[in-house]
Scaffold this motif. Structure first.
Motif, PDB file in Angstrom:
ATOM      1  N   VAL A   1     -25.971-127.431 -81.395  1.00 50.36           N
ATOM      2  CA  VAL A   1     -25.324-128.421 -80.542  1.00 50.36           C
ATOM      3  C   VAL A   1     -24.264-127.747 -79.675  1.00 50.36           C
ATOM      4  O   VAL A   1     -23.503-126.907 -80.166  1.00 50.36           O
ATOM      5  N   ALA A   2     -24.232-128.118 -78.398  1.00 42.28           N
ATOM      6  CA  ALA A   2     -23.243-127.554 -77.476  1.00 42.28           C
ATOM      7  C   ALA A   2     -22.717-128.646 -76.561  1.00 42.28           C
ATOM      8  O   ALA A   2     -23.444-129.580 -76.203  1.00 42.28           O
ATOM      9  N   PRO A   3     -21.443-128.547 -76.159  1.00 44.78           N
ATOM     10  CA  PRO A   3     -20.877-129.539 -75.231  1.00 44.78           C
ATOM     11  C   PRO A   3     -21.271-129.233 -73.798  1.00 44.78           C
ATOM     12  O   PRO A   3     -21.469-128.074 -73.412  1.00 44.78           O
ATOM     13  N   VAL A   4     -21.389-130.267 -72.982  1.00 47.24           N
ATOM     14  CA  VAL A   4     -21.628-130.104 -71.552  1.00 47.24           C
ATOM     15  C   VAL A   4     -20.661-131.012 -70.794  1.00 47.24           C
ATOM     16  O   VAL A   4     -20.219-132.040 -71.308  1.00 47.24           O
ATOM     17  N   LEU A   5     -20.346-130.624 -69.570  1.00 48.21           N
ATOM     18  CA  LEU A   5     -19.475-131.442 -68.728  1.00 48.21           C
ATOM     19  C   LEU A   5     -20.299-132.523 -68.035  1.00 48.21           C
ATOM     20  O   LEU A   5     -21.396-132.241 -67.532  1.00 48.21           O
ATOM     21  N   THR A   6     -19.752-133.751 -68.002  1.00 48.47           N
ATOM     22  CA  THR A   6     -20.562-134.877 -67.555  1.00 48.47           C
ATOM     23  C   THR A   6     -19.781-135.839 -66.665  1.00 48.47           C
ATOM     24  O   THR A   6     -19.359-136.923 -67.101  1.00 48.47           O
ATOM     25  N   PRO A   7     -19.550-135.458 -65.395  1.00 43.80           N
ATOM     26  CA  PRO A   7     -19.076-136.471 -64.448  1.00 43.80           C
ATOM     27  C   PRO A   7     -20.193-137.495 -64.265  1.00 43.80           C
ATOM     28  O   PRO A   7     -21.304-137.128 -63.910  1.00 43.80           O
ATOM     29  N   ARG A   8     -19.932-138.751 -64.543  1.00 43.99           N
ATOM     30  CA  ARG A   8     -21.031-139.719 -64.591  1.00 43.99           C
ATOM     31  C   ARG A   8     -21.842-139.702 -63.291  1.00 43.99           C
ATOM     32  O   ARG A   8     -23.040-139.490 -63.317  1.00 43.99           O
ATOM     33  N   PHE A   9     -21.200-139.957 -62.195  1.00 50.65           N
ATOM     34  CA  PHE A   9     -21.748-139.755 -60.866  1.00 50.65           C
ATOM     35  C   PHE A   9     -20.614-139.944 -59.868  1.00 50.65           C
ATOM     36  O   PHE A   9     -19.493-140.305 -60.244  1.00 50.65           O
ATOM     37  N   VAL A  10     -20.865-139.634 -58.619  1.00 49.89           N
ATOM     38  CA  VAL A  10     -19.793-139.602 -57.626  1.00 49.89           C
ATOM     39  C   VAL A  10     -18.983-140.894 -57.586  1.00 49.89           C
ATOM     40  O   VAL A  10     -17.735-140.851 -57.519  1.00 49.89           O
ATOM     41  N   PRO A  11     -19.600-142.098 -57.608  1.00 53.43           N
ATOM     42  CA  PRO A  11     -18.793-143.322 -57.486  1.00 53.43           C
ATOM     43  C   PRO A  11     -17.758-143.526 -58.585  1.00 53.43           C
ATOM     44  O   PRO A  11     -16.827-144.315 -58.407  1.00 53.43           O
ATOM     45  N   THR A  12     -17.893-142.840 -59.727  1.00 54.91           N
ATOM     46  CA  THR A  12     -16.946-143.053 -60.827  1.00 54.91           C
ATOM     47  C   THR A  12     -15.967-141.894 -61.003  1.00 54.91           C
ATOM     48  O   THR A  12     -15.240-141.860 -62.001  1.00 54.91           O
ATOM     49  N   CYS A  13     -15.958-140.955 -60.065  1.00 52.33           N
ATOM     50  CA  CYS A  13     -15.121-139.768 -60.223  1.00 52.33           C
ATOM     51  C   CYS A  13     -14.305-139.497 -58.962  1.00 52.33           C
ATOM     52  O   CYS A  13     -14.860-139.401 -57.871  1.00 52.33           O
ATOM     53  N   SER A  14     -13.010-139.334 -59.146  1.00 55.08           N
ATOM     54  CA  SER A  14     -12.141-138.974 -58.022  1.00 55.08           C
ATOM     55  C   SER A  14     -12.377-137.514 -57.642  1.00 55.08           C
ATOM     56  O   SER A  14     -12.940-136.729 -58.415  1.00 55.08           O
TER      57      SER A  14
ATOM     58  N   SER B   1     -15.760-125.762 -65.915  1.00 53.01           N
ATOM     59  CA  SER B   1     -17.094-125.185 -66.078  1.00 53.01           C
ATOM     60  C   SER B   1     -17.083-123.676 -65.852  1.00 53.01           C
ATOM     61  O   SER B   1     -17.690-122.915 -66.604  1.00 53.01           O
ATOM     62  N   VAL B   2     -16.364-123.261 -64.819  1.00 48.53           N
ATOM     63  CA  VAL B   2     -16.282-121.827 -64.523  1.00 48.53           C
ATOM     64  C   VAL B   2     -15.566-121.080 -65.644  1.00 48.53           C
ATOM     65  O   VAL B   2     -16.014-120.015 -66.088  1.00 48.53           O
ATOM     66  N   SER B   3     -14.468-121.636 -66.137  1.00 50.50           N
ATOM     67  CA  SER B   3     -13.668-120.936 -67.147  1.00 50.50           C
ATOM     68  C   SER B   3     -14.391-120.781 -68.468  1.00 50.50           C
ATOM     69  O   SER B   3     -14.140-119.821 -69.210  1.00 50.50           O
ATOM     70  N   GLN B   4     -15.333-121.716 -68.773  1.00 49.14           N
ATOM     71  CA  GLN B   4     -16.022-121.660 -70.061  1.00 49.14           C
ATOM     72  C   GLN B   4     -17.541-121.555 -69.941  1.00 49.14           C
ATOM     73  O   GLN B   4     -18.257-121.672 -70.939  1.00 49.14           O
ATOM     74  N   SER B   5     -18.025-121.310 -68.717  1.00 48.87           N
ATOM     75  CA  SER B   5     -19.479-121.164 -68.483  1.00 48.87           C
ATOM     76  C   SER B   5     -20.264-122.324 -69.078  1.00 48.87           C
ATOM     77  O   SER B   5     -21.242-122.124 -69.815  1.00 48.87           O
ATOM     78  N   LEU B   6     -19.859-123.538 -68.760  1.00 51.22           N
ATOM     79  CA  LEU B   6     -20.461-124.731 -69.345  1.00 51.22           C
ATOM     80  C   LEU B   6     -21.529-125.339 -68.443  1.00 51.22           C
ATOM     81  O   LEU B   6     -21.430-125.301 -67.221  1.00 51.22           O
ATOM     82  N   VAL B   7     -22.527-125.913 -69.079  1.00 56.28           N
ATOM     83  CA  VAL B   7     -23.542-126.687 -68.377  1.00 56.28           C
ATOM     84  C   VAL B   7     -22.902-127.955 -67.824  1.00 56.28           C
ATOM     85  O   VAL B   7     -22.005-128.542 -68.440  1.00 56.28           O
ATOM     86  N   ILE B   8     -23.356-128.373 -66.645  1.00 54.21           N
ATOM     87  CA  ILE B   8     -22.893-129.606 -66.000  1.00 54.21           C
ATOM     88  C   ILE B   8     -24.088-130.533 -65.826  1.00 54.21           C
ATOM     89  O   ILE B   8     -25.176-130.085 -65.458  1.00 54.21           O
ATOM     90  N   GLN B   9     -23.882-131.812 -66.090  1.00 53.94           N
ATOM     91  CA  GLN B   9     -24.935-132.795 -65.824  1.00 53.94           C
ATOM     92  C   GLN B   9     -24.337-133.999 -65.114  1.00 53.94           C
ATOM     93  O   GLN B   9     -23.184-134.367 -65.336  1.00 53.94           O
ATOM     94  N   SER B  10     -25.144-134.606 -64.252  1.00 55.23           N
ATOM     95  CA  SER B  10     -24.719-135.825 -63.574  1.00 55.23           C
ATOM     96  C   SER B  10     -25.936-136.499 -62.958  1.00 55.23           C
ATOM     97  O   SER B  10     -27.079-136.114 -63.233  1.00 55.23           O
ATOM     98  N   HIS B  11     -25.678-137.522 -62.137  1.00 54.02           N
ATOM     99  CA  HIS B  11     -26.713-138.195 -61.358  1.00 54.02           C
ATOM    100  C   HIS B  11     -26.453-137.907 -59.885  1.00 54.02           C
ATOM    101  O   HIS B  11     -25.306-137.871 -59.457  1.00 54.02           O
TER     102      HIS B  11
END
Length: 476
Positions: free
Chosen positions: A206-219, A230-240
């Motif tokens: 199991v690994a954590p990933v960064l998840t901005p839901r989608f543009v309308p819900t994120c400043s 993501s850059v500092s920890q080489s993390l996977v990013i997911q969104s819509h």
């Protein structure tokens, strides 16, 4: 180093559009690491030597049975499993308010309910042959840690995303600020990694990933902060991204730009990023996505309900975009990647039919700007590649994952098509013209695999391994 040996027939898709049926092969899986250490024909000198030196005989798969790489599901909303198969009558943005946000809020408020839902979800994934999964969670850290814990306990390779959203149409379901959201995301990453830190590396599934839901819900502040994390920890990013007409319009009105422009501006389109849907991307957009190395989770069933437009799959593949499949529960009502494969083929064939009719209805026509002159349909073998190796590649798993290659994790499912004694098909399968070898043994043919792909179901899945660990085995 001890190994598990398995002898039998293996089916895989080494490249998109190609399928191999490898009969009488021997695979060795390290009992220590769960990695494949040998794969060759049973008659090869290396296989003979391995058999002679092994303290135990190999597991021999019965005729009419084969091993296939596990499925990868690149897009599931874990808390929405609560209401899977209901509430699909509304447009996307209304559906989020009426169903998705409420369900996620319920699980954040009730740890017991979250545990029940996620435990059942893990069981279903194993039944469906999904060994690797990319999960959207909720906004509460503790609920996502429950999800991670349950997936690890179930033996599934899971990428778990705590939602980041500092804007919401539901006032009770949002994070108070960009700073609070970033702090929570960072805290979840640390705690999720701690869950498996005492385990050997090959058991940290199991690994954590960064998840901005989608543009309308994120400043903008939140998006930029997540990119830096993501850059500092080489993390996977997911969104819509570019999912539906109402979502695309909303982003244009709010940001004066397209989804892809907003994500790129804030540094969130990377080789570690997987964006779901992307149905409203143009051909130049897809070309740019390929250059950036960003992958797409293609969810054909949920697209039919919410996207207003099918994903240009063939064009994406031509442009070299990394593509895998997702079920998008609960926007898609079926958790089975088998359904995603079938819908992907069906939608592509309808797109090709529309293209052909446009070209030939009244004689050749000048194609629209950016339109493809290629055949837009895909076949079942290409869909099988997307469900296995395509998904593994999109997630950045070790090269060769989703295939049977030495040095990669042994992630496999055992498929049984028929009873070797009665020669009767299992489940929905019927066979009337079986091919046999010189000794009367049943031979696995391309037509048999295709029939399973079209009408097979859970009754044909009798075993499953993730990282060499056997998750279940049905007696036959």
């Amino acid at each position: 180093m001890s190994s598990t040996l398995i002898q039998g027939t293996f089916v895989c898709t080494p490249t998109i559009g190609s399928l191999q049926i490898l009969s009488d092969h021997l695979i060795a899986v390290s009992s220590t690491t769960g990695l494949i250490t040998h794969f060759a024909p049973i008659t090869s000198s290396s296989s003979i030597e391995l058999l002679q030196s092994s303290p135990s005989p190999p597991i021999v798969l019965p005729p009419g049975t084969f091993l296939l790489p596990n499925f990868c599901d690149l897009h599931i909303h874990a808390p929405q499993f609560l209401y899977q198969g209901t509430g699909l009558h509304l447009p996307l943005m209304q559906w989020l308010d009426e169903y998705a946000y409420k369900a996620e809020e319920r699980l954040d408020a009730d740890a017991g309910l979250a545990r029940r839902v996620y435990t059942r979800l893990a069981t279903r994934l194993v039944e469906k042959g999904t060994g690797t999964v990319l999960l959207f969670g909720t906004i509460k850290e503790e609920t996502n840690l429950i999800l991670a814990e349950i997936m690890q306990k179930a033996g599934l390779r899971a990428f778990v995303g705590k939602l980041s959203m500092d804007i919401s149409s539901r006032p009770t379901y949002t994070e108070p600020s960009a700073a609070a959201s970033l702090y929570s995301a960072s805290s979840f990453i640390t705690q999720c990694q701690h869950l498996t830190s005492s385990l050997p590396l090959h058991r940290r599934l199991v690994a954590p990933v960064l998840t901005p839901r989608f543009v309308p819900t994120c400043s903008d502040e939140l998006l930029s902060g997540l990119a830096a994390l993501s850059v500092s920890q080489s993390l996977v990013i997911q969104s819509h991204m570019s999912e539906s007409r109402d979502e695309v319009t909303w982003v244009r009105d709010l940001r004066g730009a397209e989804d892809i422009e907003v994500f790129e501006k804030h540094g969130l389109l990377t080789p570690r990023t997987i964006q779901a849907h992307c149905t409203f991307l143009s051909i130049p957009n897809l070309t740019h996505l390929s250059t950036l190395g960003t992958a797409v989770a293609h969810c054909p069933l949920s697209n039919a309900y919410f996207s207003d437009k099918p994903f240009p799959l063939r064009e994406a593949l031509i442009q070299g975009v990394k593509v895998g499949l997702g079920t998008d529960v609960a926007g898609g009502y079926d958790l089975d990647i088998m359904s995603s494969m079938r819908y992907a083929v069906a939608v592509s064939r309808m797109r090709e039919g529309t293209r052909a009719l446009t070209v030939h209805a009244d004689g050749p026509r000048v194609p629209a700007v950016g339109a493809s002159a290629e055949n837009l349909s895909i076949n079942w073998q290409e869909a099988l590649y997307l469900a296995t190796q395509g998904g593994a590649h999109a997630l950045g798993l070790p090269p060769g994952s989703g295939n049977f290659e030495i040095g990669t994790p042994f992630d496999a499912q055992q498929i049984q098509l028929l009873d070797p004694e009665t020669r009767q098909g299992i489940g929905a399968l019927d066979f009337f013209d079986l091919e046999t070898g010189a000794e009367g043994n049943i031979l696995l043919t391309l037509e048999m695999v295709e029939k399973w792909w079209c009408v097979g179901d859970d009754r044909n899945r009798v075993g499953m391994w993730v990282q060499g660990n056997n998750l279940f085995e049905k007696a036959r």
